[in-house]
Design a protein around this motif. Structure first.
Motif, short mmCIF file in Angstrom:
data_model
loop_
_atom_site.label_atom_id
_atom_site.label_comp_id
_atom_site.label_asym_id
_atom_site.label_seq_id
_atom_site.Cartn_x
_atom_site.Cartn_y
_atom_site.Cartn_z
N MET A 108 38.44 9.00 69.40
CA MET A 108 38.20 8.90 70.84
C MET A 108 36.92 8.11 71.15
SD MET A 108 40.74 10.24 72.37
CE MET A 108 40.20 10.54 74.03
N LEU A 109 35.87 8.34 70.36
CA LEU A 109 34.62 7.60 70.56
C LEU A 109 34.81 6.12 70.29
CD1 LEU A 109 31.59 7.57 71.17
CD2 LEU A 109 31.19 8.11 68.76
N TRP A 110 35.54 5.81 69.24
CA TRP A 110 35.81 4.41 68.91
C TRP A 110 36.54 3.74 70.08
CZ3 TRP A 110 40.29 2.54 65.42
CH2 TRP A 110 40.19 1.18 65.21
N GLY A 111 37.56 4.38 70.60
CA GLY A 111 38.30 3.83 71.73
C GLY A 111 37.46 3.72 72.98
N ALA A 112 36.61 4.72 73.23
CA ALA A 112 35.77 4.71 74.43
C ALA A 112 34.73 3.60 74.36
CB ALA A 112 35.09 6.07 74.60
N VAL A 113 34.11 3.42 73.20
CA VAL A 113 33.12 2.35 73.05
C VAL A 113 33.78 0.98 73.18
CG1 VAL A 113 31.53 1.26 71.40
CG2 VAL A 113 31.49 3.74 71.72
N ASP A 114 34.96 0.83 72.57
CA ASP A 114 35.70 -0.43 72.67
C ASP A 114 36.07 -0.72 74.13
OD1 ASP A 114 36.98 -2.70 71.42
OD2 ASP A 114 38.91 -1.69 71.82
N SER A 115 36.54 0.29 74.84
CA SER A 115 36.91 0.12 76.24
C SER A 115 35.69 -0.20 77.11
CB SER A 115 37.59 1.40 76.75
OG SER A 115 37.97 1.26 78.09
N THR A 116 34.57 0.42 76.81
CA THR A 116 33.34 0.14 77.56
C THR A 116 32.87 -1.30 77.33
OG1 THR A 116 32.68 2.46 77.37
CG2 THR A 116 30.95 0.89 77.96
N ALA A 117 32.91 -1.74 76.07
CA ALA A 117 32.50 -3.11 75.75
C ALA A 117 33.41 -4.12 76.44
CB ALA A 117 32.51 -3.32 74.24
N TYR A 118 34.71 -3.85 76.43
CA TYR A 118 35.67 -4.73 77.08
C TYR A 118 35.41 -4.77 78.59
CZ TYR A 118 40.10 -6.50 78.85
OH TYR A 118 41.06 -7.23 79.51
N SER A 119 35.17 -3.60 79.17
CA SER A 119 34.91 -3.51 80.60
C SER A 119 33.66 -4.30 81.00
CB SER A 119 34.75 -2.04 80.99
OG SER A 119 34.60 -1.89 82.36
N LEU A 139 30.83 4.20 80.23
CA LEU A 139 29.63 4.46 79.42
C LEU A 139 29.34 5.96 79.37
CD1 LEU A 139 27.32 3.10 77.85
CD2 LEU A 139 26.03 3.09 79.99
N VAL A 140 29.51 6.66 80.49
CA VAL A 140 29.34 8.12 80.51
C VAL A 140 30.36 8.79 79.60
CG1 VAL A 140 29.54 10.16 81.98
CG2 VAL A 140 28.26 8.19 82.79
N ILE A 141 31.60 8.30 79.62
CA ILE A 141 32.64 8.86 78.75
C ILE A 141 32.27 8.66 77.28
CG2 ILE A 141 35.05 8.58 78.02
CD1 ILE A 141 35.68 7.92 81.00
N SER A 142 31.79 7.47 76.93
CA SER A 142 31.38 7.20 75.55
C SER A 142 30.22 8.12 75.14
CB SER A 142 30.95 5.73 75.39
OG SER A 142 32.02 4.87 75.64
N LEU A 143 29.24 8.27 76.01
CA LEU A 143 28.10 9.15 75.74
C LEU A 143 28.58 10.59 75.54
CD1 LEU A 143 25.03 9.72 75.58
CD2 LEU A 143 25.11 10.04 78.07
N ALA A 144 29.49 11.04 76.38
CA ALA A 144 29.98 12.42 76.28
C ALA A 144 30.73 12.64 74.96
CB ALA A 144 30.90 12.73 77.46
N PHE A 145 31.56 11.69 74.55
CA PHE A 145 32.24 11.84 73.27
C PHE A 145 31.24 11.83 72.11
CE2 PHE A 145 36.35 10.29 75.23
CZ PHE A 145 36.98 11.51 75.11
N PHE A 146 30.20 11.02 72.22
CA PHE A 146 29.17 10.98 71.18
C PHE A 146 28.44 12.32 71.09
CE2 PHE A 146 24.77 9.88 69.84
CZ PHE A 146 25.07 9.50 68.54
N LEU A 147 28.05 12.87 72.23
CA LEU A 147 27.38 14.17 72.23
C LEU A 147 28.29 15.28 71.71
CD1 LEU A 147 25.45 14.03 75.63
CD2 LEU A 147 24.49 13.84 73.32
#
Length: 178
Positions: A108-119, A139-147
């Motif tokens: 999920m983090l991998w997908g969220a970071v990829d989606s954020t970078a694309y966005s 970015l908030v979603i990526s941070l939340a998955f990381f935490l």
């Protein structure tokens, strides 16, 4: 348990405790946004931004609160057999499920970071009349998955400590210390 492992658990749990307590206040932000939406509709000048902003805030509230919920033991678990097990056997069962969770969160983090970078790279905007940029909520979603991933690793270390008979004191009152 090595000192670095205990320090990791205490730091991550202290961080997620603070983030979770701050995320609780987002509920009041959501209520304010929805109240403003109601007032503007009554005055016959509805706002374009209120629905999406409330949705974005709800996503942040829900996802930033997830690591806090995990450390407080507020997550849902099937207690039919689990509650009757000794603490060490519970820790063994938790280790298995935490490994599955860590794999899931990694994907999920991998997908969220990829989606954020694309966005960010294309300047993606929501397909609505307001058209806000989507990268901040992504970015908030990526941070939340990381935490949440960091909290899952802390939970795994805490389970290993329980199996070894070591007590890692909680950095706050409450929580899932067994």
């Amino acid at each position: 348990m090595p000192g670095w492992a205990i320090a990791y658990v205490r730091r991550i749990e202290a961080l997620n405790y603070r983030v979770g307590r701050l995320a609780m206040y987002l509920l009041f932000v959501i209520m304010g946004i929805l109240l403003w939406s109601s007032v503007t509709k009554i005055l016959k000048v509805p706002s374009l931004w209120t629905l999406e902003m409330a949705q974005f805030t709800l996503v942040a509230y829900y996802l930033l609160g997830a690591p806090y919920s995990m450390q407080m033991g507020a997550n849902v678990r099937m207690d039919l057999l689990y509650a009757r097990m000794p603490v060490r056997r519970q820790a063994v069962c938790d280790m298995f499920t935490v490994f599955c969770l860590i794999f899931y969160l990694g994907v999920m983090l991998w997908g969220a970071v990829d989606s954020t970078a694309y966005s960010l790279s294309i300047g993606e905007r929501a397909p609505s009349a307001w058209r806000p940029p989507l990268w901040p909520i992504k970015l908030v979603i990526s941070l939340a998955f990381f935490l949440l991933l960091l909290q899952a690793v802390a939970h795994l270390i805490r389970d290993v400590a329980i199996i070894r008979g070591v007590d890692i004191p909680l950095p706050f009152k409450g929580g899932v210390g067994r």
